[in-house]
Scaffold this motif. Structure first.
Motif, PDB file in Angstrom:
ATOM      1  N   SER A  56      13.036 -15.881  -8.580  1.00  0.00           N
ATOM      2  CA  SER A  56      13.462 -14.487  -8.611  1.00  0.00           C
ATOM      3  C   SER A  56      12.250 -13.617  -8.303  1.00  0.00           C
ATOM      4  CB  SER A  56      14.023 -14.139  -9.985  1.00  0.00           C
ATOM      5  OG  SER A  56      14.364 -12.772 -10.055  1.00  0.00           O
ATOM      6  N   THR A  57      12.418 -12.670  -7.391  1.00  0.00           N
ATOM      7  CA  THR A  57      11.283 -11.883  -6.924  1.00  0.00           C
ATOM      8  C   THR A  57      11.395 -10.411  -7.292  1.00  0.00           C
ATOM      9  OG1 THR A  57      12.335 -11.510  -4.772  1.00  0.00           O
ATOM     10  CG2 THR A  57      10.903 -13.437  -4.974  1.00  0.00           C
ATOM     11  N   ASN A  58      10.234  -9.770  -7.287  1.00  0.00           N
ATOM     12  CA  ASN A  58      10.150  -8.343  -7.576  1.00  0.00           C
ATOM     13  C   ASN A  58       8.999  -7.776  -6.757  1.00  0.00           C
ATOM     14  OD1 ASN A  58      10.780  -5.906  -9.142  1.00  0.00           O
ATOM     15  ND2 ASN A  58       8.720  -6.194  -9.961  1.00  0.00           N
ATOM     16  N   TYR A  59       9.198  -6.576  -6.191  1.00  0.00           N
ATOM     17  CA  TYR A  59       8.186  -5.967  -5.339  1.00  0.00           C
ATOM     18  C   TYR A  59       7.932  -4.516  -5.741  1.00  0.00           C
ATOM     19  CZ  TYR A  59       9.259  -9.839  -2.166  1.00  0.00           C
ATOM     20  OH  TYR A  59       9.454 -11.084  -1.606  1.00  0.00           O
ATOM     21  N   LYS A  64       8.176  -3.133  -0.175  1.00  0.00           N
ATOM     22  CA  LYS A  64       9.532  -3.666   0.016  1.00  0.00           C
ATOM     23  C   LYS A  64       9.927  -3.608   1.487  1.00  0.00           C
ATOM     24  CE  LYS A  64      11.470  -2.739  -4.564  1.00  0.00           C
ATOM     25  NZ  LYS A  64      12.415  -1.922  -5.363  1.00  0.00           N
TER      26      LYS A  64
END
Length: 121
Positions: A56-59, A64
């Motif tokens: 699971s990714t987050n930027y 983005k």
């Protein structure tokens, strides 16, 4: 003892691409959350992107659609594909990881020494 070693930084023109790598080595039972941070001259270190053990990714908003974080668990390696680079992306990029050394050991937070990315014409 665990080490995180970044590579792939360098000088690139605006609009260009770079791929950063971070290899983890040493006493590793499990790599948990990993991430990339950066610190520009005169600024505080900021989060760029994170990826969990389940991918699971987050930027951060500023990257983005341009940066992609990924990991290869078979190689204990973290990547950051950086596209459409801008001068404001210039910074030292640091690898970060939460690593446990055994089944019962707590996670310890580790940092790499950083790799310099310079975006300039």
């Amino acid at each position: 003892q665990v080490q995180l070693v970044e590579s792939g930084g360098g000088l690139v023109q605006p609009g260009g691409s770079l791929r950063l790598s971070c290899a983890a080595s040493g006493s590793i039972y499990r790599l948990n959350r990993m991430g990339w941070y950066r610190q520009a001259p005169g600024k505080e270190r900021e989060l760029v992107a994170t990826i969990t053990s389940s991918s699971s990714t987050n930027y951060v908003d500023s990257v983005k659609g341009r940066f992609i974080i990924s990991r290869d668990s078979t190689k204990n390696t973290l990547y950051l594909q950086m596209n459409s680079l801008k001068p404001e992306d210039t910074a030292v990029y640091y690898c970060n990881a939460y690593i446990s050394s055994s089944r019962w050991a707590p996670d310890i937070n580790y940092w790499g020494r950083g790799t310099l990315v310079t975006v300039s014409s």
